[in-house]
Design a protein around this motif. Structure first.
Motif, PDB file in Angstrom:
ATOM      1  N   PRO A  47       0.806  -1.224   0.000  1.00 36.86           N
ATOM      2  CA  PRO A  47       0.000   0.000   0.000  1.00 36.86           C
ATOM      3  C   PRO A  47       0.840   1.277   0.000  1.00 36.86           C
ATOM      4  O   PRO A  47       0.376   2.324  -0.456  1.00 36.86           O
ATOM      5  CB  PRO A  47      -0.833  -0.118   1.279  1.00 36.86           C
ATOM      6  N   SER A  48       2.080   1.203   0.461  1.00 39.44           N
ATOM      7  CA  SER A  48       2.955   2.383   0.494  1.00 39.44           C
ATOM      8  C   SER A  48       4.022   2.351  -0.595  1.00 39.44           C
ATOM      9  O   SER A  48       4.989   3.101  -0.543  1.00 39.44           O
ATOM     10  CB  SER A  48       3.641   2.487   1.863  1.00 39.44           C
ATOM     11  N   GLY A  49       3.891   1.454  -1.549  1.00 39.25           N
ATOM     12  CA  GLY A  49       4.869   1.343  -2.616  1.00 39.25           C
ATOM     13  C   GLY A  49       5.907   0.270  -2.334  1.00 39.25           C
ATOM     14  O   GLY A  49       5.878  -0.392  -1.298  1.00 39.25           O
ATOM     15  N   PHE A  50       6.827   0.091  -3.257  1.00 43.79           N
ATOM     16  CA  PHE A  50       7.842  -0.957  -3.188  1.00 43.79           C
ATOM     17  C   PHE A  50       9.047  -0.416  -2.419  1.00 43.79           C
ATOM     18  O   PHE A  50       9.785   0.424  -2.918  1.00 43.79           O
ATOM     19  CB  PHE A  50       8.259  -1.348  -4.610  1.00 43.79           C
ATOM     20  N   PRO A  51       9.301  -0.908  -1.199  1.00 42.25           N
ATOM     21  CA  PRO A  51      10.390  -0.345  -0.381  1.00 42.25           C
ATOM     22  C   PRO A  51      11.768  -0.796  -0.850  1.00 42.25           C
ATOM     23  O   PRO A  51      11.899  -1.808  -1.549  1.00 42.25           O
ATOM     24  CB  PRO A  51      10.093  -0.916   1.015  1.00 42.25           C
ATOM     25  N   THR A  52      12.784  -0.047  -0.438  1.00 46.91           N
ATOM     26  CA  THR A  52      14.144  -0.488  -0.726  1.00 46.91           C
ATOM     27  C   THR A  52      14.363  -1.836  -0.061  1.00 46.91           C
ATOM     28  O   THR A  52      13.849  -2.105   1.020  1.00 46.91           O
ATOM     29  CB  THR A  52      15.186   0.523  -0.222  1.00 46.91           C
ATOM     30  N   ALA A  53      15.098  -2.693  -0.739  1.00 48.76           N
ATOM     31  CA  ALA A  53      15.390  -4.059  -0.296  1.00 48.76           C
ATOM     32  C   ALA A  53      14.137  -4.920  -0.154  1.00 48.76           C
ATOM     33  O   ALA A  53      14.191  -5.995   0.432  1.00 48.76           O
ATOM     34  CB  ALA A  53      16.198  -4.089   0.999  1.00 48.76           C
ATOM     35  N   GLY A  54      13.032  -4.481  -0.724  1.00 43.41           N
ATOM     36  CA  GLY A  54      11.833  -5.306  -0.726  1.00 43.41           C
ATOM     37  C   GLY A  54      11.986  -6.442  -1.721  1.00 43.41           C
ATOM     38  O   GLY A  54      12.553  -6.263  -2.805  1.00 43.41           O
ATOM     39  N   LEU A  55      11.501  -7.609  -1.342  1.00 44.33           N
ATOM     40  CA  LEU A  55      11.579  -8.797  -2.201  1.00 44.33           C
ATOM     41  C   LEU A  55      10.178  -9.367  -2.398  1.00 44.33           C
ATOM     42  O   LEU A  55       9.565  -9.867  -1.463  1.00 44.33           O
ATOM     43  CB  LEU A  55      12.488  -9.860  -1.579  1.00 44.33           C
ATOM     44  N   ALA A  56       9.686  -9.260  -3.622  1.00 47.05           N
ATOM     45  CA  ALA A  56       8.401  -9.847  -3.983  1.00 47.05           C
ATOM     46  C   ALA A  56       8.659 -11.231  -4.554  1.00 47.05           C
ATOM     47  O   ALA A  56       9.517 -11.407  -5.427  1.00 47.05           O
ATOM     48  CB  ALA A  56       7.682  -8.981  -5.003  1.00 47.05           C
ATOM     49  N   VAL A  57       7.934 -12.207  -4.046  1.00 49.04           N
ATOM     50  CA  VAL A  57       8.044 -13.586  -4.519  1.00 49.04           C
ATOM     51  C   VAL A  57       6.743 -13.894  -5.256  1.00 49.04           C
ATOM     52  O   VAL A  57       5.666 -13.857  -4.664  1.00 49.04           O
ATOM     53  CB  VAL A  57       8.265 -14.569  -3.352  1.00 49.04           C
ATOM     54  N   LEU A  58       6.858 -14.184  -6.543  1.00 46.91           N
ATOM     55  CA  LEU A  58       5.698 -14.442  -7.386  1.00 46.91           C
ATOM     56  C   LEU A  58       5.693 -15.881  -7.853  1.00 46.91           C
ATOM     57  O   LEU A  58       6.743 -16.469  -8.116  1.00 46.91           O
ATOM     58  CB  LEU A  58       5.725 -13.549  -8.631  1.00 46.91           C
ATOM     59  N   SER A  59       4.492 -16.418  -7.960  1.00 47.33           N
ATOM     60  CA  SER A  59       4.291 -17.755  -8.489  1.00 47.33           C
ATOM     61  C   SER A  59       3.213 -17.664  -9.551  1.00 47.33           C
ATOM     62  O   SER A  59       2.396 -16.740  -9.531  1.00 47.33           O
ATOM     63  CB  SER A  59       3.809 -18.678  -7.376  1.00 47.33           C
ATOM     64  N   CYS A  60       3.221 -18.609 -10.457  1.00 45.12           N
ATOM     65  CA  CYS A  60       2.189 -18.586 -11.480  1.00 45.12           C
ATOM     66  C   CYS A  60       1.332 -19.828 -11.393  1.00 45.12           C
ATOM     67  O   CYS A  60       1.747 -20.863 -10.889  1.00 45.12           O
ATOM     68  CB  CYS A  60       2.793 -18.456 -12.868  1.00 45.12           C
ATOM     69  N   ASP A  61       0.136 -19.685 -11.901  1.00 44.13           N
ATOM     70  CA  ASP A  61      -0.797 -20.797 -11.970  1.00 44.13           C
ATOM     71  C   ASP A  61      -0.923 -21.173 -13.434  1.00 44.13           C
ATOM     72  O   ASP A  61      -1.536 -20.455 -14.216  1.00 44.13           O
ATOM     73  CB  ASP A  61      -2.152 -20.386 -11.400  1.00 44.13           C
ATOM     74  N   ALA A  62      -0.294 -22.249 -13.799  1.00 46.61           N
ATOM     75  CA  ALA A  62      -0.348 -22.712 -15.185  1.00 46.61           C
ATOM     76  C   ALA A  62      -1.219 -23.957 -15.301  1.00 46.61           C
ATOM     77  O   ALA A  62      -1.080 -24.736 -16.225  1.00 46.61           O
ATOM     78  CB  ALA A  62       1.057 -23.004 -15.686  1.00 46.61           C
ATOM     79  N   SER A  63      -2.125 -24.133 -14.353  1.00 44.44           N
ATOM     80  CA  SER A  63      -2.935 -25.347 -14.332  1.00 44.44           C
ATOM     81  C   SER A  63      -3.921 -25.428 -15.493  1.00 44.44           C
ATOM     82  O   SER A  63      -4.276 -26.501 -15.929  1.00 44.44           O
ATOM     83  CB  SER A  63      -3.679 -25.462 -13.002  1.00 44.44           C
ATOM     84  N   ASP A  64      -4.367 -24.267 -15.969  1.00 47.49           N
ATOM     85  CA  ASP A  64      -5.309 -24.253 -17.071  1.00 47.49           C
ATOM     86  C   ASP A  64      -4.581 -23.783 -18.319  1.00 47.49           C
ATOM     87  O   ASP A  64      -4.323 -22.603 -18.497  1.00 47.49           O
ATOM     88  CB  ASP A  64      -6.479 -23.318 -16.746  1.00 47.49           C
TER      89      ASP A  64
END
Length: 174
Positions: A142-159
């Protein structure tokens, strides 16, 4: 957004780590932005996030990093926290790059299932928002992407008939 998701559909990557470089100091007189270094806060942030990621078992197969000094210094903490001294590829084009450049780097990883990008804002934040959508982005940041922030993303390829669906599965902040 959909075209970007479709571009990633053809890759084997199903886990993306987006790491914004840690906090850097102001440029010294005569020093360019590219050469800015981490300050004391930034060194601490990088170590904290790297240790938290290692504790959670996050192990990207490929690490791509901007050649800017502050990104290289952030990558040092990541390298120390992961077993086996992972290889980090430094890429000049990631400095002042477009979101499309970062997306192309991810898409080019045909032999890997997970990739980490260590880069800059606003590109990191823009890419995250494009992949997961505005609502998911703002619910996690909500406050933006902070310094040293790490976003971990996964995908759904089931369909196989639908576009790849990326989602934030974790966010680590110092």
């Amino acid at each position: 957004m959909e075209s970007q998701q479709m571009a990633l559909h053809s890759t084997s990557v199903n886990r993306v780590y987006l790491l914004r470089h840690a906090h850097s100091g102001m440029a010294n007189p005569g020093q360019g932005d590219f050469d800015r270094t981490l300050d004391d806060r930034g060194y601490a942030e990088a170590e904290i996030v790297a240790d938290k990621a290692a504790d959670k078992g996050y192990r990207p197969q490929v690490i791509l990093c901007s050649t800017a000094v502050r990104c290289r210094q952030t990558s040092d903490a990541i390298r120390r926290s992961l077993p086996g001294e992972p290889e980090i590829t430094f890429i000049d084009e990631m400095y002042n790059a477009s979101e499309q450049t970062y997306l192309d780097l991810i898409s080019s990883q045909s032999e890997s299932q997970s990739v980490m990008l260590i880069g800059h804002n606003p590109t990191i934040a823009d890419l995250l928002e494009s992949l997961v959508g505005e609502d998911d982005f703002h619910s996690h940041l909500p406050s933006g992407f902070p310094t040293a922030g790490l976003a971990v993303l996964s995908c759904d390829a089931s369909d196989e008939a639908s576009p790849l669906k990326w989602k934030v599965v974790d966010f680590i902040a110092p």
